[in-house]
Design an enzyme around this catalytic site. Structure first.
Site, PDB file in Angstrom:
ATOM      1  N   LEU A   1       0.870  -1.177   0.000  1.00 51.50           N
ATOM      2  CA  LEU A   1       0.000   0.000   0.000  1.00 51.50           C
ATOM      3  C   LEU A   1       0.907   1.228   0.000  1.00 51.50           C
ATOM      4  O   LEU A   1       1.960   1.230   0.630  1.00 51.50           O
ATOM      5  CB  LEU A   1      -0.851   0.029   1.280  1.00 51.50           C
ATOM      6  N   ASP A   2       0.467   2.298  -0.673  1.00 49.13           N
ATOM      7  CA  ASP A   2       1.211   3.567  -0.650  1.00 49.13           C
ATOM      8  C   ASP A   2       1.341   4.095   0.775  1.00 49.13           C
ATOM      9  O   ASP A   2       0.482   3.802   1.608  1.00 49.13           O
ATOM     10  CB  ASP A   2       0.446   4.629  -1.459  1.00 49.13           C
ATOM     11  N   PRO A   3       2.362   4.905   1.044  1.00 48.03           N
ATOM     12  CA  PRO A   3       2.507   5.479   2.394  1.00 48.03           C
ATOM     13  C   PRO A   3       1.249   6.197   2.875  1.00 48.03           C
ATOM     14  O   PRO A   3       0.864   6.067   4.034  1.00 48.03           O
ATOM     15  CB  PRO A   3       3.669   6.473   2.229  1.00 48.03           C
ATOM     16  N   MET A   4       0.581   6.919   1.999  1.00 49.38           N
ATOM     17  CA  MET A   4      -0.594   7.678   2.410  1.00 49.38           C
ATOM     18  C   MET A   4      -1.774   6.768   2.770  1.00 49.38           C
ATOM     19  O   MET A   4      -2.656   7.123   3.556  1.00 49.38           O
ATOM     20  CB  MET A   4      -1.013   8.606   1.249  1.00 49.38           C
ATOM     21  N   ALA A   5      -1.770   5.583   2.227  1.00 49.73           N
ATOM     22  CA  ALA A   5      -2.938   4.710   2.392  1.00 49.73           C
ATOM     23  C   ALA A   5      -2.929   3.991   3.734  1.00 49.73           C
ATOM     24  O   ALA A   5      -1.890   3.794   4.363  1.00 49.73           O
ATOM     25  CB  ALA A   5      -2.954   3.674   1.266  1.00 49.73           C
TER      26      ALA A   5
END
Lengths: 290, 296
Positions: free
Chosen positions: A37-41
């Protein structure tokens, strides 16, 4: 430790930060994961611990579900709000306009992976090139969007969508494409993965809960058995003698229809998967600690 | 005066819009043919084969009856799981339930191992002179209404959409637990319920809710959080509600809690006490936005 731990990934951590932290908490280096998952997610990040790590590539259900926030009228280089603003447009997208456009994105389609992704081209992840301002040609990938619905409107131009899609789909690209269909830039402002394969938020624990469980000596109770990866296969039970033969890699006579099976010992412990051919049983993969 | 029944077939967890159209059709058929309307559902007493339930069994039955159905046949899964598809129709539907008409959704499965589908249902019913009606899956916003979809929405805090698909607000009625009331340590009493893991858990954090006590609905604020347990499991999910303008004893009852709005997710370093301070603020919002007309 042997099993599957579903982590509710915190925001601002990369998936690899999470794995690194878990290596310490779980006391083992043998950890595999299933879909970063992306860091923001935030949301469902299945982590396979110990012998269960061998099952990561044997999963059959790779469907993902996300709840994503999209903002229209703005676009960034990364596709999410952590990036640098690249385009602004003075538009208002209404609920009705969005509802009308969504059905176009259902079903099988081709999606161009973003430059900001971990996809490797010539041995390099694309994001490394992207950070240098380089853009290269990428091959579109076949994806399937099974379900797509507008769940709510937060503010003007800000909507929350639920997306059920195949492995390899980039939600931020889907959102940008929806923006294009509406004639305006779009950016993803939030992303929460609510399902990865057969695991949902219901099965997930935050890092805080995992650390707390470790302090109480109850880490094991958080793990899901690796046999759940194979629960579409029929289950068989073998006695001690058969168990020994299988562990030694020998074939054993076993009366059962042809096909793959999940093998359990008489003590109800899961051994692994095996295949029956002409009433002969042979191990394919064991998931036990040696 | 048993002229036979018109039965809706399904599990009906959620009693959502799709289920309601089947139940309504069943009631209409009953009226037209002079039959007693009924619904079939079941419950798991031991081994469970389905995903977590959205509603408790009592709430499920309550909503089924609210759709106008006169009677519910609700065996345990163990009682019916070994019946073959044919036995289910002959012995259970025709024999026990006196079915003269059945109505279900196009994805209905029955009999041991879920071997029976709607085609087999229609065959067996035809043999016995039972009318069968199969309805296509109900759709909303271009997608089929399903329990899976609703569970996801509840788990993610997207309650407005979930409540739309459910046809009325999501409600849980779980037994009130005694003791360990952290609420009383900071000055206001809270009603504490525990979510079993056989039920879909709402997103953790602070919710605007309403609670029904002795038939009266009150605005409330609810914190869904996790707590270390005393048994072998590390975590249990708790539902702690502060009920506005109400004092009393709830221990020993199962008050209905309706989830109306997801206010704030649990922040990374929330302690249980921080969560409860948020509950105070949420209670004010709940009083301001209280609308009893949407509650059933």
């Amino acid at each position: 430790m042997n099993g599957i731990l579903i982590v509710d990934k915190p925001s601002e951590w990369t998936s690899f930060d999470v794995i690194a932290k878990l290596r310490g908490v779980l006391g083992t280096r043998k950890i595999g994961h299933s879909g970063t998952l992306d860091p923001m997610a935030t949301g469902v990040l299945p982590v396979f611990v110990g012998p269960a790590a061998r099952a990561v590539d044997l999963q059959t259900d790779h469907t993902k579900e996300y709840i994503a926030g999209v903002q229209f009228g703005l676009a960034t280089d990364t596709g999410d709000i952590t990036g640098t603003v690249r385009e602004r447009q003075d538009t208002v997208v209404t609920c009705e306009q969005l509802q009308q456009v969504l059905p176009r994105f259902l079903g099988q389609q081709q999606q161009l992976p973003p430059m900001y992704s971990a996809i490797k081209q010539n041995g390099q992840p694309l994001y490394r090139l992207a950070r240098q301002g380089i853009t290269v040609d990428r091959t579109p990938r076949a994806i399937t969007v099974h379900e797509l619905e507008m769940v709510s409107q937060q503010e003007e131009n800000k909507f929350v969508l639920r997306i059920l899609c195949s492995k390899g789909s980039y939600v931020r690209v889907l959102l940008e494409d929806i923006g294009k269909a509406l004639g305006c830039p779009a950016v993803m402002y939030s992303l929460r993965r609510t399902r990865a394969g057969r695991y949902t938020l219901q099965n997930a624990f935050t890092l805080q809960q995992i650390v707390q469980a470790k302090e109480q000596g109850k880490l094991e109770s958080l793990l899901i058995g690796v046999d759940t990866v194979f629960d579409t296969l029929p289950a068989i039970t073998v006695n001690d003698r058969l168990e020994q033969k299988l562990k030694n890699g020998c074939a054993a006579a076993f009366c059962h229809p042809d096909g793959r099976v999940r093998v359990y010992t008489q003590q109800k412990m899961y051994l692994g998967i095996a295949r029956v051919t002409d009433n002969s049983l042979q191990v394919e993969k064991l998931f036990i600690e040696r | 005066m048993m002229s036979g029944t018109s039965i809706a077939l399904g599990y009906f967890d959620g009693v959502h819009l799709g289920h309601r159209s089947i139940l309504k059709q069943t009631v209409d058929i009953a009226k037209g043919a002079g039959l007693q309307s009924a619904a079939f559902t079941f419950y798991f007493d031991t081994h469970r084969t389905k995903a977590p339930d959205i509603l408790t069994l009592t709430e499920r039955k309550r909503r089924i009856l609210q759709q106008g159905v006169a009677q519910i046949f609700c065996p345990s899964f163990a009682e019916i799981s070994s019946l073959s598809p044919q036995q289910f129709v002959r012995e259970f539907l025709a024999g026990q339930c006196k079915a003269k008409a059945v109505c279900c959704g196009e994805n209905f499965r029955f009999g041991a191992g879920g071997a029976g589908d709607v085609h087999m249902l229609q065959c067996f019913c035809d043999e016995l002179g039972i009318q069968s009606y199969v309805l296509p899956l109900c759709r909303q916003d271009g997608l089929s209404v399903s329990a899976t979809r609703i569970r996801s929405l509840i788990g993610a805090g997207e309650i407005q959409q979930a409540n739309t698909l459910l046809g009325q607000p999501y409600v849980v009625d779980l037994p009130v637990q005694h003791g360990k009331q952290l609420g009383s340590s900071i000055g206001f009493p809270t009603v504490n319920q525990i979510y079993p893991d056989t039920m879909q858990q709402p997103a953790q954090g602070v919710w605007r809710t309403a609670v029904q006590i002795d038939g009266v609905w009150y605005p409330a604020a609810t914190g869904i959080g996790s707590r270390p347990t005393v048994n072998q499991n590390a975590i249990s999910v708790t539902c702690e509600s502060f009920i506005c303008n109400w004092q009393g004893y709830a221990y020993g009852t199962s008050p209905r809690v309706a989830f109306l709005e997801y206010l704030w997710p649990v922040r990374r370093y929330d302690s249980l006490q921080e969560l409860q301070q948020c509950i105070g603020q949420a209670a004010q919002l709940s009083c301001q936005r209280f609308d009893p007309t949407i509650l059933q």
